[in-house]
Design a protein around this motif. Structure first.
Motif, PDB file in Angstrom:
ATOM      1  N   VAL A  14       1.102 -49.064  97.667  1.00  0.00           N
ATOM      2  CA  VAL A  14       0.544 -50.269  97.042  1.00  0.00           C
ATOM      3  C   VAL A  14       1.465 -51.440  97.355  1.00  0.00           C
ATOM      4  N   ILE A  15       0.944 -52.419  98.089  1.00  0.00           N
ATOM      5  CA  ILE A  15       1.720 -53.608  98.445  1.00  0.00           C
ATOM      6  C   ILE A  15       1.746 -54.546  97.250  1.00  0.00           C
ATOM      7  N   THR A  16       2.945 -54.953  96.847  1.00  0.00           N
ATOM      8  CA  THR A  16       3.091 -55.849  95.700  1.00  0.00           C
ATOM      9  C   THR A  16       3.554 -57.250  96.098  1.00  0.00           C
ATOM     10  N   GLY A  17       4.100 -57.381  97.309  1.00  0.00           N
ATOM     11  CA  GLY A  17       4.569 -58.700  97.723  1.00  0.00           C
ATOM     12  C   GLY A  17       4.820 -58.768  99.216  1.00  0.00           C
ATOM     13  N   VAL A  18       4.898 -60.008  99.700  1.00  0.00           N
ATOM     14  CA  VAL A  18       5.253 -60.268 101.089  1.00  0.00           C
ATOM     15  C   VAL A  18       6.270 -61.406 101.074  1.00  0.00           C
ATOM     16  N   ASP A  19       7.454 -61.137 101.635  1.00  0.00           N
ATOM     17  CA  ASP A  19       8.556 -62.106 101.635  1.00  0.00           C
ATOM     18  C   ASP A  19       8.804 -62.671 100.243  1.00  0.00           C
ATOM     19  N   ASN A  20       8.854 -61.781  99.262  1.00  0.00           N
ATOM     20  CA  ASN A  20       9.114 -62.122  97.853  1.00  0.00           C
ATOM     21  C   ASN A  20       8.026 -62.977  97.204  1.00  0.00           C
ATOM     22  N   ASN A  21       6.852 -63.032  97.816  1.00  0.00           N
ATOM     23  CA  ASN A  21       5.698 -63.706  97.212  1.00  0.00           C
ATOM     24  C   ASN A  21       4.744 -62.624  96.734  1.00  0.00           C
ATOM     25  N   PRO A  22       4.317 -62.684  95.473  1.00  0.00           N
ATOM     26  CA  PRO A  22       3.407 -61.641  94.976  1.00  0.00           C
ATOM     27  C   PRO A  22       2.056 -61.694  95.676  1.00  0.00           C
ATOM     28  N   VAL A  23       1.450 -60.534  95.855  1.00  0.00           N
ATOM     29  CA  VAL A  23       0.095 -60.455  96.400  1.00  0.00           C
ATOM     30  C   VAL A  23      -0.777 -59.692  95.414  1.00  0.00           C
ATOM     31  N   ARG A  24      -1.920 -60.272  95.101  1.00  0.00           N
ATOM     32  CA  ARG A  24      -2.879 -59.646  94.195  1.00  0.00           C
ATOM     33  C   ARG A  24      -4.240 -59.459  94.860  1.00  0.00           C
ATOM     34  N   SER A  25      -4.430 -60.133  95.992  1.00  0.00           N
ATOM     35  CA  SER A  25      -5.725 -60.045  96.672  1.00  0.00           C
ATOM     36  C   SER A  25      -5.494 -59.998  98.168  1.00  0.00           C
ATOM     37  N   ASN A  26      -6.533 -59.561  98.873  1.00  0.00           N
ATOM     38  CA  ASN A  26      -6.487 -59.551 100.331  1.00  0.00           C
ATOM     39  C   ASN A  26      -6.259 -60.971 100.850  1.00  0.00           C
ATOM     40  N   ASP A  27      -6.860 -61.958 100.181  1.00  0.00           N
ATOM     41  CA  ASP A  27      -6.697 -63.348 100.581  1.00  0.00           C
ATOM     42  C   ASP A  27      -5.236 -63.792 100.462  1.00  0.00           C
ATOM     43  N   ASP A  28      -4.538 -63.352  99.393  1.00  0.00           N
ATOM     44  CA  ASP A  28      -3.110 -63.677  99.246  1.00  0.00           C
ATOM     45  C   ASP A  28      -2.327 -63.185 100.454  1.00  0.00           C
ATOM     46  N   LEU A  29      -2.573 -61.937 100.830  1.00  0.00           N
ATOM     47  CA  LEU A  29      -1.846 -61.330 101.954  1.00  0.00           C
ATOM     48  C   LEU A  29      -2.194 -62.016 103.267  1.00  0.00           C
ATOM     49  N   LEU A  30      -3.495 -62.171 103.550  1.00  0.00           N
ATOM     50  CA  LEU A  30      -3.906 -62.781 104.812  1.00  0.00           C
ATOM     51  C   LEU A  30      -3.455 -64.234 104.924  1.00  0.00           C
ATOM     52  N   SER A  31      -3.564 -64.984 103.839  1.00  0.00           N
ATOM     53  CA  SER A  31      -3.167 -66.395 103.875  1.00  0.00           C
ATOM     54  C   SER A  31      -1.691 -66.532 104.224  1.00  0.00           C
TER      55      SER A  31
END
Length: 163
Positions: free
Chosen positions: A125-142
């Motif tokens: 389960v991915i919780t963040g990218v570069d210390n930025n939280p991700v809650r949706s696919n859009d968060d990750l892709l953006s």
């Protein structure tokens, strides 16, 4: 996928896509791209690429004849309360090579019967990218789409969904 498209009621017909979308003051705000129509006609929802997106990708189109996008190799996720459960990875992609994994095939036996099932709860389960939280696919892709191909991102995740 085109993120952040402009929805318009301007008529988009075969032959005029790629034309300018202007605001009421005559300022260029987008490039007409497509129409979503159930009737297979020009009536429907018009879509335009925002001009700032076009300005960013036009140099790539001129130089390479296509847009070069960053890729992390995650093909499908599903939102959970904790983040994004990995459902499918490109086995040759960066995420898989870094050790991320999706659902597991579990084999059960009951006496002489053996059956298997996919257990999604065992996926990372991915919780963040570069210390930025991700809650949706859009968060990750953006976030990833802001990077250039070859740039490294750090994913924070719970292995096997154990957060």
């Amino acid at each position: 996928m085109i993120k952040g498209v402009i929805q318009t009621d301007a008529a988009i017909n075969p032959g005029n896509s790629g034309g300018p979308l202007l605001d009421s003051s005559g300022h260029l705000i987008g490039i007409t791209t497509a129409i979503f129509s159930r009737a297979n006609q020009s009536a429907g929802i018009g879509l335009a690429i925002p001009i700032n997106t076009a300005k960013r990708i036009i140099p790539e189109l001129i130089a390479h004849h296509h847009v070069i996008r960053p890729e992390i190799g995650i093909q499908a996720v599903e939102p959970t309360d904790l983040g994004l459960r990995v459902l499918r990875l490109d086995p040759e992609g960066p995420a898989a090579k870094a050790g991320l994994s999706g659902p597991k095939l579990v084999v059960y036996t009951d006496g002489s019967f053996e059956f298997s099932a996919v257990d999604r709860s065992l996926a990372d389960v991915i919780t963040g990218v570069d210390n930025n939280p991700v809650r949706s696919n859009d968060d990750l892709l953006s976030y990833v789409e802001q990077k250039k191909p070859g740039q490294v991102v750090t994913l924070t995740y719970c292995a096997r969904g154990a957060c």
